[in-house]
Design an enzyme around this catalytic site. Structure first.
Site, PDB file in Angstrom:
ATOM      1  CB  CYS A 130      12.340 -34.300  27.270  1.00 47.75           C
ATOM      2  SG  CYS A 130      12.532 -32.518  27.279  1.00 47.75           S
ATOM      3  CG  HIS A 273       9.396 -35.205  29.856  1.00 47.75           C
ATOM      4  ND1 HIS A 273      10.349 -34.549  30.606  1.00 47.75           N
ATOM      5  CD2 HIS A 273       9.112 -34.390  28.802  1.00 47.75           C
ATOM      6  CE1 HIS A 273      10.634 -33.394  30.018  1.00 47.75           C
ATOM      7  NE2 HIS A 273       9.898 -33.274  28.940  1.00 47.75           N
ATOM      8  CG  ASN A 303      10.421 -29.688  30.014  1.00 52.02           C
ATOM      9  OD1 ASN A 303      11.320 -30.434  30.385  1.00 52.02           O
ATOM     10  ND2 ASN A 303       9.891 -29.743  28.806  1.00 52.02           N
TER      11      ASN A 303
HETATM   12  N1  ACO Z   1       2.033 -15.860  27.744  1.00 51.20           N
HETATM   13  C1  ACO Z   1       0.968 -15.289  27.159  1.00 51.20           C
HETATM   14  N2  ACO Z   1       0.571 -15.576  25.921  1.00 51.20           N
HETATM   15  C2  ACO Z   1       1.272 -16.492  25.236  1.00 51.20           C
HETATM   16  C3  ACO Z   1       2.390 -17.144  25.777  1.00 51.20           C
HETATM   17  C4  ACO Z   1       2.763 -16.775  27.084  1.00 51.20           C
HETATM   18  N3  ACO Z   1       3.820 -17.330  27.701  1.00 51.20           N
HETATM   19  N4  ACO Z   1       2.883 -17.994  24.882  1.00 51.20           N
HETATM   20  C5  ACO Z   1       2.106 -17.916  23.795  1.00 51.20           C
HETATM   21  N5  ACO Z   1       1.132 -17.001  24.003  1.00 51.20           N
HETATM   22  C6  ACO Z   1       0.071 -16.597  23.107  1.00 51.20           C
HETATM   23  C7  ACO Z   1       0.472 -16.777  21.665  1.00 51.20           C
HETATM   24  O1  ACO Z   1       1.193 -15.652  21.187  1.00 51.20           O
HETATM   25  C8  ACO Z   1      -0.873 -16.927  21.009  1.00 51.20           C
HETATM   26  O2  ACO Z   1      -1.451 -15.643  20.847  1.00 51.20           O
HETATM   27  P1  ACO Z   1      -2.171 -15.236  19.465  1.00 51.20           P
HETATM   28  O3  ACO Z   1      -3.304 -16.202  19.326  1.00 51.20           O
HETATM   29  O4  ACO Z   1      -2.575 -13.836  19.733  1.00 51.20           O
HETATM   30  O5  ACO Z   1      -1.114 -15.411  18.433  1.00 51.20           O
HETATM   31  C9  ACO Z   1      -1.711 -17.668  22.048  1.00 51.20           C
HETATM   32  O6  ACO Z   1      -1.040 -17.465  23.296  1.00 51.20           O
HETATM   33  C10 ACO Z   1      -1.823 -19.145  21.785  1.00 51.20           C
HETATM   34  O7  ACO Z   1      -0.539 -19.646  21.481  1.00 51.20           O
HETATM   35  P2  ACO Z   1      -0.290 -21.155  21.221  1.00 51.20           P
HETATM   36  O8  ACO Z   1       1.174 -21.360  20.924  1.00 51.20           O
HETATM   37  O9  ACO Z   1      -1.287 -21.633  20.229  1.00 51.20           O
HETATM   38  O10 ACO Z   1      -0.607 -21.734  22.660  1.00 51.20           O
HETATM   39  P3  ACO Z   1      -1.002 -23.206  23.066  1.00 51.20           P
HETATM   40  O11 ACO Z   1      -2.362 -23.232  23.598  1.00 51.20           O
HETATM   41  O12 ACO Z   1      -0.626 -24.192  22.015  1.00 51.20           O
HETATM   42  O13 ACO Z   1      -0.027 -23.457  24.285  1.00 51.20           O
HETATM   43  C11 ACO Z   1       2.074 -24.475  24.819  1.00 51.20           C
HETATM   44  C12 ACO Z   1       1.373 -23.347  24.103  1.00 51.20           C
HETATM   45  C13 ACO Z   1       1.783 -24.373  26.295  1.00 51.20           C
HETATM   46  C14 ACO Z   1       3.564 -24.337  24.570  1.00 51.20           C
HETATM   47  C15 ACO Z   1       1.555 -25.828  24.299  1.00 51.20           C
HETATM   48  O14 ACO Z   1       1.589 -25.842  22.892  1.00 51.20           O
HETATM   49  C16 ACO Z   1       2.373 -26.972  24.801  1.00 51.20           C
HETATM   50  O15 ACO Z   1       2.391 -27.263  25.978  1.00 51.20           O
HETATM   51  N6  ACO Z   1       3.068 -27.707  23.926  1.00 51.20           N
HETATM   52  C17 ACO Z   1       3.936 -28.784  24.337  1.00 51.20           C
HETATM   53  C18 ACO Z   1       5.257 -28.188  24.666  1.00 51.20           C
HETATM   54  C19 ACO Z   1       6.172 -29.132  25.303  1.00 51.20           C
HETATM   55  O16 ACO Z   1       5.791 -29.943  26.099  1.00 51.20           O
HETATM   56  N7  ACO Z   1       7.453 -28.983  24.956  1.00 51.20           N
HETATM   57  C20 ACO Z   1       8.471 -29.691  25.568  1.00 51.20           C
HETATM   58  C21 ACO Z   1       8.707 -31.015  24.965  1.00 51.20           C
HETATM   59  S1  ACO Z   1       9.920 -31.819  25.786  1.00 51.20           S
HETATM   60  C22 ACO Z   1      11.476 -31.464  25.200  1.00 51.20           C
HETATM   61  O17 ACO Z   1      12.130 -32.330  24.651  1.00 51.20           O
HETATM   62  C23 ACO Z   1      12.092 -30.153  25.359  1.00 51.20           C
END
Ligand code: ACO
Length: 353
Positions: A130, A273, A303
């Site tokens: 990214c 980004h 993304n």
């Molecule tokens: N729908 C419903 N529930 C979900 C989903 C979904 N799509 N995804 C995860 N959950 C659940 C999980 O299973 C978990 O449930 P549990 O507590 O029963 O186990 C709960 O939601 C919380 O999961 P987390 O992974 O802790 O969720 P978080 O609040 O951290 O959000 C997210 C996840 C949105 C991915 C966040 O961590 C984030 O935005 N991180 C940055 C990601 C990013 O920007 N990546 C790209 C980087 S750029 C590149 O180079 C590719």
């Protein structure tokens, strides 16, 4: 040492001072036709529009069809940028294609070169996930600053839909496909559109976000086996990536502003980004940037990895938000881990200046 470049122990930093400048004179983008909403996706994995929107700001993403390989999208974006800049393809000296999802691991940029008819351009891929577009833009800036290249097309294009595990709701909801390009050309140093940059990598945190070679091996001779080509789906520790982004992006932007003697109030736009609206909000808050100056199109495209920054720029240029002379602070960040920031001034095509 090349003109205008200073080195430090922590990575390359740059502040425009002399030599050739790089003007940003055109842009273009291309998106797959098919859009998948959060509600659509909830038919495939256990998720909901509310969960995805509230955690990420994403409402839909584009997914490439069979007739939309990366080469096609990248070429369409490049042609749109050429037309916007008012260039002929034959005038392009360099094509840099930032991508982590090439059609050909030997390089997809040459296919784009052939498709658009830029026969005089040298063309190669650059992979930095990214951060790829920002790194490629800076790279083009170095070729231009040295006088080796006069006109370049910098393309960000990705189809991470190929590489997500569509059964993994933690990642598959985040990504979409797209391509966008910026046309850049040599100009007088005092008119440069690349006013400064900083770039960083930290491979010790690589495991946070990977699209790594899979372990499959093919028996060859006796005990000898050969690794089979192929990659495991994207693996991400979402919380670690989130923490990385909200810590490092404001930090590197602050360094960039200090290094270039720029105050946040002087910026017209934050061009980050597009990974997560919460990351955009956190960065904006750090610089007290009003929401309306923080460019965001996550809701429509998710993304798109290396494509997000030029895709957002193209949209904002075409709808008139970003205008000639505007100052933009841009930051790319992601797998590697890698991150960077650049202070940009949009010139636009000659007719607009
Ligand atoms: N729908 C419903 N529930 C979900 C989903 C979904 N799509 N995804 C995860 N959950 C659940 C999980 O299973 C978990 O449930 P549990 O507590 O029963 O186990 C709960 O939601 C919380 O999961 P987390 O992974 O802790 O969720 P978080 O609040 O951290 O959000 C997210 C996840 C949105 C991915 C966040 O961590 C984030 O935005 N991180 C940055 C990601 C990013 O920007 N990546 C790209 C980087 S750029 C590149 O180079 C590719």
């Amino acid at each position: 040492m090349p003109l205008g470049v200073s080195h430090s122990l922590t990575g390359p930093d740059y502040r425009a001072s002399s030599g050739f400048g790089m003007a940003l004179v055109g842009c273009g983008s291309a998106l797959p036709a098919a859009s998948i909403s959060n509600a659509d996706l909830s038919q495939r994995v256990e998720t909901s529009d509310d969960w995805i929107r509230s955690r990420t700001g994403i409402g839909a993403r584009r997914i490439s069809g069979q007739d939309e390989p990366l080469t096609v999208l990248a070429s369409r974006a490049a042609e749109a940028a050429l037309a916007h800049a008012g260039w002929q393809a034959s005038e392009v000296d360099l094509i840099l294609l930032a991508t982590s999802s090439p059609d050909d691991l030997f390089g997809t940029a040459p296919r784009v070169q052939a498709a658009i008819g830029a026969s005089g351009a040298v063309a190669f891929d650059l992979t930095a996930a990214c951060s790829g577009f920002l790194f490629a833009l800076v790279t083009a800036g170095q070729y231009i600053a040295s006088g080796a290249v006069r006109r370049a097309l910098v393309i960000g294009a990705d189809q991470l839909s190929r590489w997500v595990d569509w059964d993994d709701r933690r990642t598959c909801v985040l990504f979409g496909d797209g391509a966008a390009a910026v046309a850049v050309q040599a100009c007088a140093a005092e008119q440069t559109g690349l006013l400064g940059f900083r770039m960083r990598s930290d491979g010790s945190r690589n495991a946070c976000l990977t699209l790594a070679q899979s372990d499959d091996r093919e028996p060859l001779l006796g005990a000898l086996s050969a690794q089979k080509g192929g990659f495991a789906p994207i693996h991400m520790n979402g919380q670690e990536v989130y923490k990385f982004a909200v810590r490092e992006v404001p930090q590197i932007l602050a360094e960039l502003l200090e290094h270039t003697g720029t105050r946040a109030e002087q910026l017209d736009w934050l061009l980050l980004h597009q990974a997560n609206q919460r990351i955009l909000d956190a960065v904006a808050e750090r610089f007290a940037m009003p929401q309306e100056q923080v460019l965001s199109n996550l809701a429509h495209y998710g993304n798109t990895s290396a494509a997000t920054i030029p895709l957002m720029l193209d949209e904002a240029v075409r709808d008139g938000r970003v205008q000639a002379g505007h100052l933009l602070a841009s930051s790319g960040f992601g797998a590697g881990l890698s991150w960077g920031a650049a202070l940009l001034r949009w010139s636009g095509p000659p007719a607009a200046t």
